[in-house]
Scaffold this motif. Structure first.
Motif, mmCIF file in Angstrom:
data_model
loop_
_atom_site.group_PDB
_atom_site.id
_atom_site.type_symbol
_atom_site.label_atom_id
_atom_site.label_comp_id
_atom_site.label_asym_id
_atom_site.label_seq_id
_atom_site.Cartn_x
_atom_site.Cartn_y
_atom_site.Cartn_z
ATOM 1 N N ILE A 1 13.720 0.882 1.299
ATOM 2 C CA ILE A 1 13.081 0.124 2.389
ATOM 3 C C ILE A 1 12.296 1.096 3.263
ATOM 4 O O ILE A 1 12.818 2.144 3.656
ATOM 5 C CB ILE A 1 14.123 -0.608 3.261
ATOM 6 C CG1 ILE A 1 14.895 -1.638 2.426
ATOM 7 C CG2 ILE A 1 13.441 -1.289 4.450
ATOM 8 C CD1 ILE A 1 15.998 -2.355 3.206
ATOM 9 N N HIS A 2 11.049 0.738 3.557
ATOM 10 C CA HIS A 2 10.248 1.481 4.536
ATOM 11 C C HIS A 2 10.014 0.565 5.731
ATOM 12 O O HIS A 2 9.672 -0.610 5.548
ATOM 13 C CB HIS A 2 8.916 1.904 3.916
ATOM 14 C CG HIS A 2 7.902 2.322 4.929
ATOM 15 N ND1 HIS A 2 8.123 3.342 5.824
ATOM 16 C CD2 HIS A 2 6.668 1.831 5.220
ATOM 17 C CE1 HIS A 2 7.072 3.469 6.613
ATOM 18 N NE2 HIS A 2 6.177 2.567 6.270
ATOM 19 N N SER A 3 10.230 1.088 6.959
ATOM 20 C CA SER A 3 10.015 0.257 8.149
ATOM 21 C C SER A 3 9.429 1.087 9.280
ATOM 22 O O SER A 3 9.382 2.322 9.196
ATOM 23 C CB SER A 3 11.345 -0.346 8.619
ATOM 24 O OG SER A 3 12.001 0.546 9.515
ATOM 25 N N HIS A 4 9.030 0.372 10.336
ATOM 26 C CA HIS A 4 8.629 1.014 11.586
ATOM 27 C C HIS A 4 9.612 0.585 12.677
ATOM 28 O O HIS A 4 9.202 0.222 13.778
ATOM 29 C CB HIS A 4 7.209 0.619 11.975
ATOM 30 C CG HIS A 4 6.174 0.975 10.946
ATOM 31 N ND1 HIS A 4 4.893 0.494 10.983
ATOM 32 C CD2 HIS A 4 6.238 1.766 9.845
ATOM 33 C CE1 HIS A 4 4.199 0.975 9.948
ATOM 34 N NE2 HIS A 4 5.012 1.743 9.237
ATOM 35 N N ALA A 5 10.911 0.597 12.355
ATOM 36 C CA ALA A 5 11.938 0.228 13.345
ATOM 37 C C ALA A 5 11.697 1.052 14.616
ATOM 38 O O ALA A 5 11.509 2.269 14.542
ATOM 39 C CB ALA A 5 13.323 0.492 12.771
ATOM 40 N N SER B 1 5.686 10.851 12.722
ATOM 41 C CA SER B 1 4.656 10.020 13.377
ATOM 42 C C SER B 1 4.383 8.723 12.629
ATOM 43 O O SER B 1 3.257 8.212 12.653
ATOM 44 C CB SER B 1 3.348 10.807 13.530
ATOM 45 O OG SER B 1 3.582 12.006 14.222
ATOM 46 N N HIS B 2 5.407 8.181 11.962
ATOM 47 C CA HIS B 2 5.158 6.986 11.162
ATOM 48 C C HIS B 2 6.331 5.995 11.148
ATOM 49 O O HIS B 2 6.211 4.893 11.666
ATOM 50 C CB HIS B 2 4.762 7.426 9.742
ATOM 51 C CG HIS B 2 4.422 6.313 8.823
ATOM 52 N ND1 HIS B 2 3.830 6.503 7.602
ATOM 53 C CD2 HIS B 2 4.614 4.975 8.914
ATOM 54 C CE1 HIS B 2 3.645 5.349 7.007
ATOM 55 N NE2 HIS B 2 4.124 4.406 7.787
ATOM 56 N N GLY B 3 7.504 6.357 10.577
ATOM 57 C CA GLY B 3 8.576 5.368 10.481
ATOM 58 C C GLY B 3 9.771 5.859 9.693
ATOM 59 O O GLY B 3 10.122 7.038 9.764
ATOM 60 N N SER C 1 0.825 -1.216 0.000
ATOM 61 C CA SER C 1 0.000 0.000 0.000
ATOM 62 C C SER C 1 0.860 1.266 0.000
ATOM 63 O O SER C 1 0.377 2.345 -0.321
ATOM 64 C CB SER C 1 -0.919 0.004 1.220
ATOM 65 O OG SER C 1 -0.132 -0.031 2.391
ATOM 66 N N GLU C 2 2.143 1.145 0.370
ATOM 67 C CA GLU C 2 3.035 2.321 0.373
ATOM 68 C C GLU C 2 3.859 2.402 -0.910
ATOM 69 O O GLU C 2 4.897 3.063 -0.943
ATOM 70 C CB GLU C 2 3.960 2.309 1.598
ATOM 71 C CG GLU C 2 3.269 2.503 2.926
ATOM 72 C CD GLU C 2 2.607 3.869 3.086
ATOM 73 O OE1 GLU C 2 2.507 4.634 2.105
ATOM 74 O OE2 GLU C 2 2.155 4.145 4.210
ATOM 75 N N ARG C 3 3.382 1.744 -1.980
ATOM 76 C CA ARG C 3 4.187 1.731 -3.214
ATOM 77 C C ARG C 3 4.437 3.132 -3.765
ATOM 78 O O ARG C 3 5.465 3.387 -4.375
ATOM 79 C CB ARG C 3 3.543 0.843 -4.284
ATOM 80 C CG ARG C 3 2.123 1.253 -4.676
ATOM 81 C CD ARG C 3 1.515 0.171 -5.550
ATOM 82 N NE ARG C 3 0.125 0.409 -5.873
ATOM 83 C CZ ARG C 3 -0.899 0.093 -5.075
ATOM 84 N NH1 ARG C 3 -0.679 -0.455 -3.890
ATOM 85 N NH2 ARG C 3 -2.143 0.333 -5.444
HETATM 86 ZN ZN LIG Z 1 4.427 2.401 7.335
#
Ligand SMILES: [Zn+2]
Length: 226
Positions: A100-104, A164-166, A81-83
């Motif tokens: 790379i997208h993460s919520h580390a 507020s996300h990642g 969904s974050e493409r």
């Molecule tokens: Zn995310």
């Protein structure tokens, strides 16, 4: 009809994405189906993780292919969904091969403070990450997040925080984007621990000037601050 890309290359990138996903999951960077990973297949196409799957347990034959220009879905199940965030980075930065997208957790904790991330704290972070923009919060999964990400990106950006996300990290390979994610997480952990200690010695202007000289002359790395 055959696929409009070399299957061998798709297979090797997909295997690498699964390996990187497993490493992210083992480090606690993605709970549930959090996070997404992509890499260039060629100038026009990227391979990206499907939506709604754990990054710790992905199969290479389920990776999606989408077109960079218009986001058209070419192959595989429904893509992340974050493409749009990934596509925005590839459109802006032709040197980037992987995103790379993460919520580390430590990086995400800092991203939820609404504060800029301090620089001139640690030399390795300055060399490998440079200035880290914080993208103002917008609703995830919308075109607005992609727009805000593209706006915050410079030709030198290696890593970003999404407010507020990642996190978003870029690389000239999947391994490179993962290394930057690990560095970003370690740096945010350090900055948070310094808050607990209540004191931080910032590198002086002279120390930063020397460090940036090393970064440019010995490492040949780009930086906005030269
Ligand atoms: Zn995310």
């Amino acid at each position: 009809m055959g696929l409009p890309f070399p299957i061998d290359l798709y297979d090797s990138i997909s295997n690498e994405i699964c390996r990187v996903g497993a490493r992210m999951w083992r480090q606690g960077f993605c709970a549930g189906s959090d996070g997404n990973i992509s890499a260039r297949l060629d100038d026009d196409l990227i391979v990206i993780t499907p939506s709604g799957v754990s990054k710790g347990d992905m199969r290479p034959d389920t990776m999606c292919v989408i077109r960079v220009d218009d986001g058209e879905h070419i192959h595989g199940p429904s893509p992340s969904s974050e493409r749009a965030v990934h596509l925005a980075v590839y459109r802006e930065r032709h040197d980037v091969e992987a995103v790379i997208h993460s919520h580390a957790p430590k990086s995400t904790a800092w991203a939820c403070t609404g504060l800029p991330l301090p620089d001139a704290v640690h030399p390795e972070a300055e060399l490998l990450l440079g200035r880290i923009p914080v993208v103002p919060y917008v609703t995830p999964g919308t075109g607005l997040l992609a727009e805000a990400t593209a706006k915050a990106l410079t030709p030198c950006t290696a890593a970003m925080l999404l407010g507020s996300h990642g996190t978003v990290t870029l690389g000239d390979s999947l391994e490179g984007a993962l290394a930057r994610l690990e560095m970003l997480e370690a740096y945010c952990r350090l900055v948070i621990e310094l808050r607990v200690l209540g004191q931080t010695r910032r590198l002086t202007d002279a120390e930063m000037t020397d460090l940036l000289k090393v970064k440019r002359d010995m490492w040949g790395l780009p930086d906005d601050r030269y």
